[in-house]
Design a protein around this motif. Structure first.
Motif, PDB file in Angstrom:
ATOM      1  N   ALA A   9       0.838  -1.198   0.000  1.00  0.00           N
ATOM      2  CA  ALA A   9       0.000   0.000   0.000  1.00  0.00           C
ATOM      3  C   ALA A   9       0.871   1.246   0.000  1.00  0.00           C
ATOM      4  N   MET A  10       0.367   2.292  -0.653  1.00  0.00           N
ATOM      5  CA  MET A  10       1.102   3.552  -0.695  1.00  0.00           C
ATOM      6  C   MET A  10       0.784   4.370   0.544  1.00  0.00           C
ATOM      7  N   LYS A  11       1.811   4.765   1.278  1.00  0.00           N
ATOM      8  CA  LYS A  11       1.616   5.593   2.466  1.00  0.00           C
ATOM      9  C   LYS A  11       1.121   6.977   2.076  1.00  0.00           C
ATOM     10  N   ARG A  12       0.383   7.596   2.988  1.00  0.00           N
ATOM     11  CA  ARG A  12      -0.032   8.975   2.769  1.00  0.00           C
ATOM     12  C   ARG A  12       1.210   9.872   2.660  1.00  0.00           C
ATOM     13  N   GLY A  13       1.216  10.708   1.649  1.00  0.00           N
ATOM     14  CA  GLY A  13       2.333  11.617   1.448  1.00  0.00           C
ATOM     15  C   GLY A  13       3.475  11.042   0.636  1.00  0.00           C
ATOM     16  N   THR A  14       3.317   9.808   0.142  1.00  0.00           N
ATOM     17  CA  THR A  14       4.411   9.171  -0.592  1.00  0.00           C
ATOM     18  C   THR A  14       4.772   9.931  -1.857  1.00  0.00           C
ATOM     19  N   ILE A  15       3.782  10.333  -2.647  1.00  0.00           N
ATOM     20  CA  ILE A  15       4.074  11.002  -3.915  1.00  0.00           C
ATOM     21  C   ILE A  15       4.779  12.346  -3.686  1.00  0.00           C
ATOM     22  N   PRO A  16       4.332  13.196  -2.755  1.00  0.00           N
ATOM     23  CA  PRO A  16       5.091  14.426  -2.496  1.00  0.00           C
ATOM     24  C   PRO A  16       6.533  14.158  -2.038  1.00  0.00           C
ATOM     25  N   VAL A  17       6.715  13.158  -1.168  1.00  0.00           N
ATOM     26  CA  VAL A  17       8.070  12.833  -0.709  1.00  0.00           C
ATOM     27  C   VAL A  17       8.920  12.340  -1.872  1.00  0.00           C
ATOM     28  N   PHE A  18       8.349  11.475  -2.693  1.00  0.00           N
ATOM     29  CA  PHE A  18       9.076  10.984  -3.854  1.00  0.00           C
ATOM     30  C   PHE A  18       9.437  12.127  -4.799  1.00  0.00           C
ATOM     31  N   ALA A  19       8.510  13.052  -4.997  1.00  0.00           N
ATOM     32  CA  ALA A  19       8.770  14.184  -5.901  1.00  0.00           C
ATOM     33  C   ALA A  19       9.918  15.044  -5.374  1.00  0.00           C
ATOM     34  N   GLY A 139       3.592  11.720 -13.623  1.00  0.00           N
ATOM     35  CA  GLY A 139       3.601  13.140 -13.936  1.00  0.00           C
ATOM     36  C   GLY A 139       4.014  13.979 -12.742  1.00  0.00           C
ATOM     37  N   ALA A 140       3.473  13.636 -11.559  1.00  0.00           N
ATOM     38  CA  ALA A 140       3.800  14.387 -10.353  1.00  0.00           C
ATOM     39  C   ALA A 140       5.274  14.223  -9.978  1.00  0.00           C
ATOM     40  N   VAL A 141       5.753  12.971  -9.980  1.00  0.00           N
ATOM     41  CA  VAL A 141       7.141  12.716  -9.602  1.00  0.00           C
ATOM     42  C   VAL A 141       8.089  13.224 -10.685  1.00  0.00           C
ATOM     43  N   GLY A 142       7.698  13.053 -11.953  1.00  0.00           N
ATOM     44  CA  GLY A 142       8.532  13.540 -13.050  1.00  0.00           C
ATOM     45  C   GLY A 142       8.669  15.050 -13.051  1.00  0.00           C
ATOM     46  N   THR A 143       7.617  15.743 -12.629  1.00  0.00           N
ATOM     47  CA  THR A 143       7.706  17.194 -12.519  1.00  0.00           C
ATOM     48  C   THR A 143       8.699  17.588 -11.438  1.00  0.00           C
ATOM     49  N   GLY A 144       8.694  16.850 -10.334  1.00  0.00           N
ATOM     50  CA  GLY A 144       9.689  17.101  -9.290  1.00  0.00           C
ATOM     51  C   GLY A 144      11.100  16.905  -9.804  1.00  0.00           C
ATOM     52  N   LEU A 268       6.051  22.991 -14.631  1.00  0.00           N
ATOM     53  CA  LEU A 268       4.804  22.746 -13.903  1.00  0.00           C
ATOM     54  C   LEU A 268       3.665  22.378 -14.853  1.00  0.00           C
ATOM     55  N   ALA A 269       3.630  23.027 -16.001  1.00  0.00           N
ATOM     56  CA  ALA A 269       2.582  22.712 -16.977  1.00  0.00           C
ATOM     57  C   ALA A 269       2.700  21.273 -17.466  1.00  0.00           C
ATOM     58  N   ALA A 270       3.914  20.742 -17.504  1.00  0.00           N
ATOM     59  CA  ALA A 270       4.130  19.386 -18.000  1.00  0.00           C
ATOM     60  C   ALA A 270       3.542  18.326 -17.081  1.00  0.00           C
ATOM     61  N   ARG A 271       3.226  18.696 -15.852  1.00  0.00           N
ATOM     62  CA  ARG A 271       2.653  17.712 -14.931  1.00  0.00           C
ATOM     63  C   ARG A 271       1.371  17.105 -15.509  1.00  0.00           C
ATOM     64  N   TYR A 272       0.603  17.888 -16.234  1.00  0.00           N
ATOM     65  CA  TYR A 272      -0.665  17.400 -16.765  1.00  0.00           C
ATOM     66  C   TYR A 272      -0.469  16.466 -17.950  1.00  0.00           C
ATOM     67  N   ILE A 326       7.524  11.765 -19.370  1.00  0.00           N
ATOM     68  CA  ILE A 326       6.325  11.182 -18.772  1.00  0.00           C
ATOM     69  C   ILE A 326       5.655  10.219 -19.755  1.00  0.00           C
ATOM     70  N   ALA A 327       5.526  10.629 -20.994  1.00  0.00           N
ATOM     71  CA  ALA A 327       4.897   9.779 -22.009  1.00  0.00           C
ATOM     72  C   ALA A 327       5.681   8.489 -22.211  1.00  0.00           C
TER      73      ALA A 327
END
Length: 422
Positions: A9-19, A139-144, A268-272, A326-327
């Motif tokens: 399971a993914m912990k809460r906050g994992t994606i921001p920490v990874f980014a 996209g989120a982690v790649g933007t980071g 930042l625009a590339a996140r989408y 990302i693609a």
């Protein structure tokens, strides 16, 4: 074959920490680029010799991807991340104290070899993401990752300008990397593979990679497209500091670093682009990325002595490079879970091998022929990528296929998400 075990399971906050973690660690490869002119002056070497520091970083990263990232399919990720961060911090300290360009290049080679945490995080977050959400997570982690590459130039240029020495940047990078040791491992899953197979030896793990190139057409396509875009991206950033330092601009390393900050909107625009890849398929995003990056180099070619034009081009290039990344990773991570880290290894190796070639060639072209030659080099890399994407579309069913359709999306990543081990 051992039966697959459920994904952790993914912990809460994992994606921001990874980014944030990808931003910090990837910065260790790029923060030297605005410092090259100052390094050359301080150590009494030519700009070509100083450019070798940036090239060493690209080569080291490629070596680390080949030798270390495959372990993410089998090794305890928490332990691996701790070891890598520790070695990177030590190598950064060695770089800060290096008395010669040779030792500085060697330290940079070592630290870039071990700062491959971002490429371990990428397949990990794709495996942890909910079904149909891999593109969004990437996209989120790649933007980071892109923000780290861009903002590292801003911070390093400013710090060098304030302190009067490039060595302060290496000390600061060592400190921040060491701090990450206390955060990132807590969010990494204990094991890299979720298939339950953990008996593959290291040498066999490495030997299993070349056949993957033949088995996965989506990997071949992504690797070639990524190499084209990243070769162009690296050629620009490897020479920007030299271009800005000459007439008519005559700006210092802080100004070169500020271009990273000015490129944030594009990144930042590339996140989408991750959401676009989930919805329309990665081919559509590849087309958009190539158009954006090519437009950037047209701007560099036509008005490369204008600060406004360079800022606009930086944003277009940043958007195009991140969107392509990302693609391409969305495409390859649709493949079997058990080999995702190795697929990413092969993909990223193609990128950074291209980056090393692009950087070295750009520095040589700039010294002999100036900025125009660098812009033309970048456009040549992108033209090759556009040709590959066109051939892919034509050959798929004998007629050009509209990127982003359901048929194109299926064709882009046909491999089922099952283990290939027998």
């Amino acid at each position: 074959m051992t039966p697959p075990s459920p994904a952790p399971a993914m912990k809460r906050g994992t994606i921001p920490v990874f980014a944030v973690a990808t931003a910090i660690t990837v910065a260790n490869i790029y923060f030297t680029q605005p410092l090259l002119e100052r390094i050359a002056l301080d150590l009494g070497v030519s700009s070509t010799a100083a450019g070798g520091v940036a090239t060493a970083g690209q080569i080291g990263y490629a070596l680390g991807i080949v030798a270390i990232v495959p372990l993410a399919d089998r090794a305890p990720l928490r332990r691996v991340s701790r070891i890598l961060l520790t070695v990177t911090a030590i190598a950064l300290l060695a770089g800060a104290l290096a008395p010669s360009i040779a030792l500085l290049s060697l330290a940079t080679l070592v630290l870039s070899t071990t700062t491959v945490v971002p490429q371990i995080i990428m397949p990990t977050v794709a495996s942890l993401a909910a079904k149909g959400q891999a593109g969004r997570a990437l996209g989120a982690v790649g933007t980071g990752l892109t923000l780290g590459a861009l903002l590292s130039r801003t911070v390093s240029g400013a710090l060098s300008q304030v302190t009067g020495t490039w060595r302060a940047d290496y000390f600061a990078a060592a400190l921040v990397t060491a701090c990450l040791l206390f955060v990132l491992p807590r969010y990494m899953p204990e094991r890299g593979a979720i298939t339950g197979e953990d008996t593959t030896g290291y040498l066999k793990l490495l030997a299993s990679m070349p056949p993957l190139v033949l088995r996965h057409p989506s990997l071949r396509l992504s690797a070639l497209l990524g190499a084209g875009v990243y070769g162009a991206f690296s050629s620009f950033w490897a020479t920007l500091a030299f271009h800005l330092s000459q007439k008519p601009l005559e700006l210092g390393p802080a100004a070169a670093g500020l271009f990273g900050l000015s490129s944030v909107p594009g990144a930042l625009a590339a996140r989408y682009s991750g959401r676009l890849s989930d919805r329309y398929g990665p081919d559509t995003v590849n087309v958009i990325a190539l158009v954006s990056a090519t437009t950037a180099f047209l701007v560099f070619l036509l008005d490369g002595d204008s600060l406004a034009a360079l800022v606009i081009g930086c944003n277009l290039l940043g958007y195009g490079t991140t969107s392509a990344q990302i693609a391409n990773q969305t495409r390859i991570f649709a493949g079997p879970v058990a080999v995702r880290a190795r697929l990413n290894t092969l993909y990223m190796f193609s990128l950074f091998a291209s980056a090393a070639v692009g950087s070295a060639l750009a520095v040589a072209l700039f010294e002999r022929h100036g900025w125009t030659a660098v812009a033309l080099e970048g456009m040549a890399f992108l033209a090759l990528a556009a040709l590959i994407l066109t051939v892919h579309a034509v050959n798929r069913h004998g007629t050009p296929e509209v990127p982003g359709t359901r048929r194109a999306s299926r064709a882009a990543h046909p491999e089922p998400a099952v283990s290939e081990h027998r």
